[in-house]
Design a protein around this motif. Structure first.
Motif, PDB file in Angstrom:
ATOM      1  N   SER A  86      56.837  41.836 -18.528  1.00 16.19           N
ATOM      2  CA  SER A  86      55.963  41.260 -19.823  1.00 16.19           C
ATOM      3  C   SER A  86      55.768  42.308 -20.633  1.00 16.19           C
ATOM      4  N   THR A  87      55.408  41.989 -22.015  1.00 16.95           N
ATOM      5  CA  THR A  87      54.981  42.806 -23.067  1.00 16.95           C
ATOM      6  C   THR A  87      53.681  43.471 -22.521  1.00 16.95           C
ATOM      7  N   ALA A  88      53.562  44.843 -22.784  1.00 21.70           N
ATOM      8  CA  ALA A  88      52.340  45.629 -22.222  1.00 21.70           C
ATOM      9  C   ALA A  88      51.035  44.876 -23.144  1.00 21.70           C
ATOM     10  N   GLU A  89      50.077  44.798 -22.754  1.00 20.60           N
ATOM     11  CA  GLU A  89      48.708  44.387 -23.477  1.00 20.60           C
ATOM     12  C   GLU A  89      47.836  45.363 -23.553  1.00 20.60           C
ATOM     13  N   TRP A  90      47.089  45.559 -24.646  1.00 24.45           N
ATOM     14  CA  TRP A  90      46.001  46.661 -24.653  1.00 24.45           C
ATOM     15  C   TRP A  90      44.558  45.973 -23.995  1.00 24.45           C
ATOM     16  N   VAL A  91      44.180  46.887 -23.408  1.00 26.63           N
ATOM     17  CA  VAL A  91      42.646  46.557 -22.581  1.00 26.63           C
ATOM     18  C   VAL A  91      41.835  47.575 -23.157  1.00 26.63           C
ATOM     19  N   ASP A  92      40.432  47.184 -23.014  1.00 22.53           N
ATOM     20  CA  ASP A  92      39.253  48.233 -23.344  1.00 22.53           C
ATOM     21  C   ASP A  92      39.289  49.374 -22.182  1.00 22.53           C
ATOM     22  N   TYR A  93      39.017  50.509 -22.798  1.00 21.28           N
ATOM     23  CA  TYR A  93      38.882  51.841 -22.254  1.00 21.28           C
ATOM     24  C   TYR A  93      37.823  52.704 -22.399  1.00 21.28           C
ATOM     25  N   HIS A  94      36.688  52.069 -21.874  1.00 16.60           N
ATOM     26  CA  HIS A  94      35.114  52.702 -22.264  1.00 16.60           C
ATOM     27  C   HIS A  94      34.740  53.524 -21.093  1.00 16.60           C
ATOM     28  N   GLU A  95      35.455  53.291 -20.121  1.00 17.17           N
ATOM     29  CA  GLU A  95      34.686  54.028 -18.772  1.00 17.17           C
ATOM     30  C   GLU A  95      34.404  55.418 -19.014  1.00 17.17           C
ATOM     31  N   PRO A  96      35.459  56.357 -19.145  1.00 20.64           N
ATOM     32  CA  PRO A  96      35.349  57.619 -19.426  1.00 20.64           C
ATOM     33  C   PRO A  96      34.454  58.175 -20.434  1.00 20.64           C
ATOM     34  N   PHE A  97      34.438  57.452 -21.551  1.00 22.46           N
ATOM     35  CA  PHE A  97      33.591  57.412 -22.481  1.00 22.46           C
ATOM     36  C   PHE A  97      32.154  57.378 -22.190  1.00 22.46           C
ATOM     37  N   ALA A  98      31.895  56.446 -21.519  1.00 18.42           N
ATOM     38  CA  ALA A  98      30.608  56.048 -21.109  1.00 18.42           C
ATOM     39  C   ALA A  98      30.074  56.945 -19.967  1.00 18.42           C
ATOM     40  N   ILE A  99      31.064  57.480 -19.127  1.00 14.50           N
ATOM     41  CA  ILE A  99      30.559  58.678 -18.192  1.00 14.50           C
ATOM     42  C   ILE A  99      30.382  59.906 -18.768  1.00 14.50           C
ATOM     43  N   ALA A 100      31.015  60.212 -19.782  1.00 10.51           N
ATOM     44  CA  ALA A 100      30.694  61.455 -20.557  1.00 10.51           C
ATOM     45  C   ALA A 100      29.505  61.289 -21.311  1.00 10.51           C
ATOM     46  N   GLY A 101      29.186  60.331 -21.894  1.00  9.62           N
ATOM     47  CA  GLY A 101      28.144  60.208 -22.821  1.00  9.62           C
ATOM     48  C   GLY A 101      26.668  60.300 -21.805  1.00  9.62           C
ATOM     49  N   VAL A 102      26.819  59.458 -20.624  1.00  8.03           N
ATOM     50  CA  VAL A 102      25.605  59.341 -19.789  1.00  8.03           C
ATOM     51  C   VAL A 102      25.349  60.857 -19.144  1.00  8.03           C
ATOM     52  N   SER A 103      26.475  61.471 -18.720  1.00 10.49           N
ATOM     53  CA  SER A 103      26.373  62.897 -18.366  1.00 10.49           C
ATOM     54  C   SER A 103      25.815  63.865 -19.494  1.00 10.49           C
ATOM     55  N   ALA A 104      26.130  63.632 -20.630  1.00 12.29           N
ATOM     56  CA  ALA A 104      25.613  64.775 -21.704  1.00 12.29           C
ATOM     57  C   ALA A 104      24.206  64.276 -21.886  1.00 12.29           C
ATOM     58  N   LEU A 105      23.784  62.838 -21.821  1.00 13.33           N
ATOM     59  CA  LEU A 105      22.405  62.660 -21.918  1.00 13.33           C
ATOM     60  C   LEU A 105      21.716  63.224 -20.846  1.00 13.33           C
ATOM     61  N   LEU A 106      22.126  63.054 -19.506  1.00 10.61           N
ATOM     62  CA  LEU A 106      21.315  63.646 -18.412  1.00 10.61           C
ATOM     63  C   LEU A 106      21.040  65.222 -18.715  1.00 10.61           C
ATOM     64  N   LEU A 107      22.300  65.801 -18.823  1.00 11.34           N
ATOM     65  CA  LEU A 107      22.073  67.233 -18.962  1.00 11.34           C
ATOM     66  C   LEU A 107      21.202  67.817 -19.911  1.00 11.34           C
ATOM     67  N   TYR A 108      21.236  66.886 -21.213  1.00 13.91           N
ATOM     68  CA  TYR A 108      20.419  67.536 -22.234  1.00 13.91           C
ATOM     69  C   TYR A 108      19.015  67.209 -21.977  1.00 13.91           C
ATOM     70  N   SER A 109      18.676  66.153 -20.997  1.00 10.68           N
ATOM     71  CA  SER A 109      17.315  65.910 -20.752  1.00 10.68           C
ATOM     72  C   SER A 109      16.849  67.092 -19.866  1.00 10.68           C
ATOM     73  N   ILE A 110      17.514  67.600 -18.975  1.00  7.84           N
ATOM     74  CA  ILE A 110      17.415  68.831 -17.912  1.00  7.84           C
ATOM     75  C   ILE A 110      16.846  69.988 -18.839  1.00  7.84           C
ATOM     76  N   THR A 111      17.862  70.200 -19.880  1.00  7.10           N
ATOM     77  CA  THR A 111      17.709  71.438 -20.797  1.00  7.10           C
ATOM     78  C   THR A 111      16.479  71.371 -21.183  1.00  7.10           C
ATOM     79  N   LEU A 112      15.778  70.283 -21.935  1.00  9.36           N
ATOM     80  CA  LEU A 112      14.428  70.185 -22.580  1.00  9.36           C
ATOM     81  C   LEU A 112      13.351  70.681 -21.512  1.00  9.36           C
ATOM     82  N   LEU A 113      13.625  70.753 -20.223  1.00 14.21           N
ATOM     83  CA  LEU A 113      12.555  71.429 -19.454  1.00 14.21           C
ATOM     84  C   LEU A 113      12.446  72.661 -19.658  1.00 14.21           C
ATOM     85  N   GLY A 114      13.432  73.538 -20.105  1.00 13.83           N
ATOM     86  CA  GLY A 114      13.111  74.971 -20.283  1.00 13.83           C
ATOM     87  C   GLY A 114      14.090  75.840 -21.138  1.00 13.83           C
ATOM     88  N   LEU A 115      15.304  75.109 -20.998  1.00 11.92           N
ATOM     89  CA  LEU A 115      16.469  75.971 -21.888  1.00 11.92           C
ATOM     90  C   LEU A 115      16.411  75.494 -23.526  1.00 11.92           C
TER      91      LEU A 115
END
Length: 305
Positions: A271-300
């Motif tokens: 069958s012809t290949a169909e395109w599907v949403d691919y948000h997972e890696p970007f969502a993981i990267a965004g949440v990880s960056a947000l958590l890391l930034y929250s930690i740096t606010l404690l003193g860095l």
């Protein structure tokens, strides 16, 4: 990978500019209150603080990428090639003869055909009844309940008198006219009868066979009883790539339909290949960056006193 809305990608200039400004802007230096102290340059802490200050730009970049709708090709899969199969059943008076225990030839044929349709889900089935003439009761459809329910009302004793003969060649030509209108998938006819055809003499069987073979329509014949008339139907089925069977008892019908199932195999094509949403890696990267930034606010960060 691609994006549903690539027109939003120009917004990536904002986090890129923000991140660059974070590294080059002046005004971060802080004079510590030490006299005559040999203080280090603090390059490592400065680098870490700048890196932490860049995290909001990273979060913004991830948000822009998700807004653009990332997508990727779905894993390849095989698509089933549709089989269009016409069940063509003889409804002449002789099909009402008792067959086996407690049923008639027609009832046994209908029950076996119904089971065959249920087993072959994914194909399109139609129902044609014939005697001296033919009637296309149900056109080929993937809605199997339409064919199954129709078989409850199509009975030899409900047919008009002019349907009393057995003209298999005429019925097969009618099936051909029905199937050639379908432009997609394989095409086959499963014809069930108990008598000798009145229009197969003088080369009639060969003429019908050539017409069906020209349009790539396979014919599988099932003769109920002693096999009278097998010669003409066998010519048609052999020419079209099918086969003729003789059923001497109801149990043989099930085995015959299993053999037809093996011969008329389900085919698949990529069958012809169909395109599907691919948000997972970007969502993981965004949440990880947000958590890391929250930690740096404690003193860095730079201490503004």
């Amino acid at each position: 990978m691609s994006f549903h809305h690539p027109e939003f990608l120009w917004l990536l200039a904002l986090p890129l500019g923000w991140g660059f400004w974070q590294w080059v802007r002046r005004g971060h230096a802080v004079a510590l209150p030490f006299d005559h102290g040999a203080q280090g340059e603090g390059r490592v802490p400065r680098f870490m603080i700048h890196l932490a200050g860049t995290l909001p730009a990273v979060i913004l970049a991830v948000a822009v990428l998700m807004l653009a709708g990332p997508r990727r090709p779905a894993p390849p899969s095989d698509e089933r090639v549709l089989n269009n199969i016409l069940i063509c059943i003889d409804v002449s008076g002789s099909m009402g003869v008792p067959f086996g225990s407690g049923g008639t030839r027609f009832e046994a044929a209908v029950e076996a055909a119904r089971s065959f349709c249920e087993f072959r889900k994914g194909d399109a089935f139609g129902l044609t009844v014939f005697g001296s003439e033919y009637i296309h009761w149900v056109p080929p459809t993937a809605e199997l309940s339409a064919v199954s329910n129709a078989m409850n009302y199509v009975r030899p004793d409900n047919m008009p008198g002019w349907m009393g003969g057995t003209l298999i060649g005429n019925a097969l030509r009618g099936c051909r006219d029905q199937l050639v209108r379908i432009g997609e998938g394989d095409r086959a006819v499963v014809l069930i009868s108990d008598g000798q055809s009145g229009d197969f003499s003088n080369g009639g069987d060969r003429a019908v066979a050539e017409e069906l073979a020209k349009d790539d329509i396979r014919v599988f014949g099932i003769l109920i009883g002693d096999g009278t008339g097998a010669a003409g139907l066998d010519t048609v089925s052999a020419t079209t790539g099918g086969r003729t069977f003789v059923a001497g008892d109801p149990g043989a019908l099930d085995e015959i339909f299993r053999e037809i199932d093996r011969m008329q195999k389900a085919n698949f094509k990529p069958s012809t290949a169909e395109w599907v949403d691919y948000h997972e890696p970007f969502a993981i990267a965004g949440v990880s960056a947000l958590l890391l930034y929250s930690i740096t606010l404690l003193g860095l960060r730079y201490t503004p006193w």
